[in-house]
Scaffold this motif. Structure first.
Motif, mmCIF file in Angstrom:
data_model
loop_
_atom_site.group_PDB
_atom_site.id
_atom_site.type_symbol
_atom_site.label_atom_id
_atom_site.label_comp_id
_atom_site.label_asym_id
_atom_site.label_seq_id
_atom_site.Cartn_x
_atom_site.Cartn_y
_atom_site.Cartn_z
ATOM 1 N N GLU A 13 -81.733 13.503 20.860
ATOM 2 C CA GLU A 13 -81.586 12.971 22.387
ATOM 3 C C GLU A 13 -82.261 13.897 23.287
ATOM 4 O O GLU A 13 -82.394 13.603 24.379
ATOM 5 N N TYR A 67 -74.391 10.277 22.486
ATOM 6 C CA TYR A 67 -74.408 10.925 21.144
ATOM 7 C C TYR A 67 -73.945 12.249 20.942
ATOM 8 O O TYR A 67 -73.090 12.628 20.192
ATOM 9 N N ARG A 101 -72.979 8.381 14.393
ATOM 10 C CA ARG A 101 -74.081 7.681 14.331
ATOM 11 C C ARG A 101 -73.765 6.281 15.282
ATOM 12 O O ARG A 101 -72.430 5.936 15.245
ATOM 13 N N GLY A 102 -74.768 6.000 16.316
ATOM 14 C CA GLY A 102 -74.546 4.798 17.493
ATOM 15 C C GLY A 102 -73.810 5.389 18.297
ATOM 16 O O GLY A 102 -73.525 4.502 19.271
ATOM 17 N N GLY A 103 -73.472 6.749 18.476
ATOM 18 C CA GLY A 103 -72.492 7.296 19.485
ATOM 19 C C GLY A 103 -73.003 7.238 20.918
ATOM 20 O O GLY A 103 -72.103 7.612 21.878
ATOM 21 N N SER A 104 -74.070 6.714 21.190
ATOM 22 C CA SER A 104 -74.517 6.816 22.677
ATOM 23 C C SER A 104 -73.818 5.803 23.415
ATOM 24 O O SER A 104 -73.541 5.971 24.519
ATOM 25 N N SER A 132 -80.606 7.210 24.076
ATOM 26 C CA SER A 132 -80.237 7.640 22.572
ATOM 27 C C SER A 132 -81.886 8.302 22.301
ATOM 28 O O SER A 132 -82.710 8.348 22.998
ATOM 29 N N ALA A 133 -81.891 8.914 21.230
ATOM 30 C CA ALA A 133 -83.164 9.197 20.663
ATOM 31 C C ALA A 133 -84.083 7.961 20.578
ATOM 32 O O ALA A 133 -83.759 7.031 20.124
ATOM 33 N N THR A 143 -83.506 9.986 14.656
ATOM 34 C CA THR A 143 -82.044 10.464 14.038
ATOM 35 C C THR A 143 -82.381 10.280 12.625
ATOM 36 O O THR A 143 -81.892 11.171 11.891
HETATM 37 N N1 ASP Z 1 -79.193 8.511 17.919
HETATM 38 C C1 ASP Z 1 -78.199 8.352 17.386
HETATM 39 C C2 ASP Z 1 -78.095 7.273 16.308
HETATM 40 O O1 ASP Z 1 -79.146 6.908 15.863
HETATM 41 C C3 ASP Z 1 -76.998 7.679 18.428
HETATM 42 C C4 ASP Z 1 -77.418 6.465 18.956
HETATM 43 O O2 ASP Z 1 -78.586 5.989 19.006
HETATM 44 O O3 ASP Z 1 -76.560 5.751 19.817
HETATM 45 O O4 ASP Z 1 -76.988 7.250 15.551
#
Ligand code: ASP
Ligand code: MG
Length: 348
Positions: free
Chosen positions: A119, A181, A195-198, A35-36, A41
């Motif tokens: 990322e 992501y 969001r959260g797609g990693s 992820s970042a 993000t």
């Molecule tokens: N960097 C992206 C986010 O904060 C993806 C992730 O963290 O999974 O949503």
């Protein structure tokens, strides 16, 4: 080969990046999804908001502050001048790219290009660090193989094909690094998996290469039997069926993104949730095996809308529910729970 995904907190500082590097090199040749760095993000979203509002000064200030943070990370992370120089060049290029958007029109397309930088930067930092440590790591650019189709669903065939080609091109590496992501859409534009797609990236890669396991590394020791933010003394659940994990992820367990379950389940690839701070803790194993019928966990979800529909016309009628659900379908609104009686139906 396994897929190991590390979330933003796990790579959130120079120290953390070093710890993850140690952890992954000890585990052999796998594909590492990052992820970042934590907070990035959100900051990129903030910068985009300024740009939408044409607040160029606000955008510039935020960009400068974020860049300074990355420069401090570089200073702390590397010991050789060569690595420092390479990382500075890469990160500066990303920030100059972000700055280039302060001049022109700003739309959703530009925002997605900005969001992709998080990322791109975390993987560049990790890759350069691993090389400095003498590890033959190879960076696989997600924008060259991760893609969605016209319905914004992952294009599994394309992903498998392109990823295989990438591996063929870079045989014999010690390990592979890639971005979570980010992806391209059906038109080749830069996009993301939400969001959260990693976690979703990790699972899609796992499915594409038929991985032995997908490991999701975070800062908690697995899925707990209740929400530790509200309930004291919760315990990690050691094993869950895919469906139980999907319900928990959907109804509140923040540790795993719900989209991650399906590709793993369909391809029968176990998902293991592990803790970067406690790498030896067993965590949670999510797989296709059903255990005894016991309640394993309780989850809670906020901001649920309950709709109660009562109608005298439902009495002894047929096709009533179909008509109701067609309306939700038209507006692409998922329903989680439902209760019905002869004259009413409640949905959430
Ligand atoms: N960097 C992206 C986010 O904060 C993806 C992730 O963290 O999974 O949503
Ligand atoms: Mg994250």
């Amino acid at each position: 080969m396994k897929v190991l995904k590390f979330g933003g907190t796990s790579v959130g500082s120079a120290q953390r990046i070093k710890e993850v590097a140690k952890l992954v090199t000890a585990r052999g040749c796998n594909i590492i999804v990052l992820s970042a760095m934590s907070g990035t993000t959100n900051t990129l979203v903030e910068i985009s908001d300024y740009l939408y509002k044409k607040n160029i000064d606000g955008a510039k200030e935020t960009v400068n502050a974020l860049e300074a943070k990355y420069m401090r990370t570089i200073d702390e992370l590397y010991s050789t001048p060569e690595a420092k120089e390479e990382a500075t060049r890469e990160i500066k290029a990303c920030f100059n790219y972000i700055r280039s958007f302060t001049k022109d029109i700003f739309t959703l397309f530009e925002e997605k290009e900005i969001l992709a930088q998080g990322e791109l930067m975390s993987t560049a930092l990790m890759n350069i660090y691993l090389k400095e440590q003498g590890v033959n790591s190879v960076l696989l650019p997600a924008l060259e193989y991760m893609r969605t189709d016209k319905n914004a669903e992952p294009d599994s065939q394309y992903i498998r094909q392109k990823l295989t080609a990438q591996f063929d091109k870079h045989q014999g590496a010690d390990l592979y690094i890639t971005q979570g992501y980010i992806c391209r859409n059906a038109y080749g534009e830069i996009d993301n998996l939400q969001r959260g797609g990693s976690d979703y990236t990790a699972s899609l890669i796992g499915a594409a290469i038929n991985a032995d396991e997908i490991e999701i590394w975070t800062d908690i020791d697995g899925m707990h039997n209740n929400d530790p933010r509200f309930v004291e003394g919760t315990q990690p659940v050691h094993q869950l069926h895919f469906e139980e994990a999907a319900e928990l992820a959907y109804f509140g367990a923040k540790i795993l993104h719900p989209t991650c379950i399906l590709p793993a389940k369909l391809n029968n690839i176990p998902v293991r949730l592990l803790n970067t701070m406690q790498p030896d803790a067993p965590g949670t194993l999510i797989h296709n095996q059903q255990s005894a019928h016991i309640i394993k966990a309780v989850a809670a979800k906020d901001n649920i809308t309950a709709i109660k529909i009562k109608s005298g016309r439902m009495l002894l009628a047929y096709g009533f529910l179909r008509k109701v659900f067609e309306i939700f379908e038209t507006y692409q609104t998922p329903i989680d729970m439902i209760a019905t009686s002869e004259v009413g139906v409640s949905v959430t």
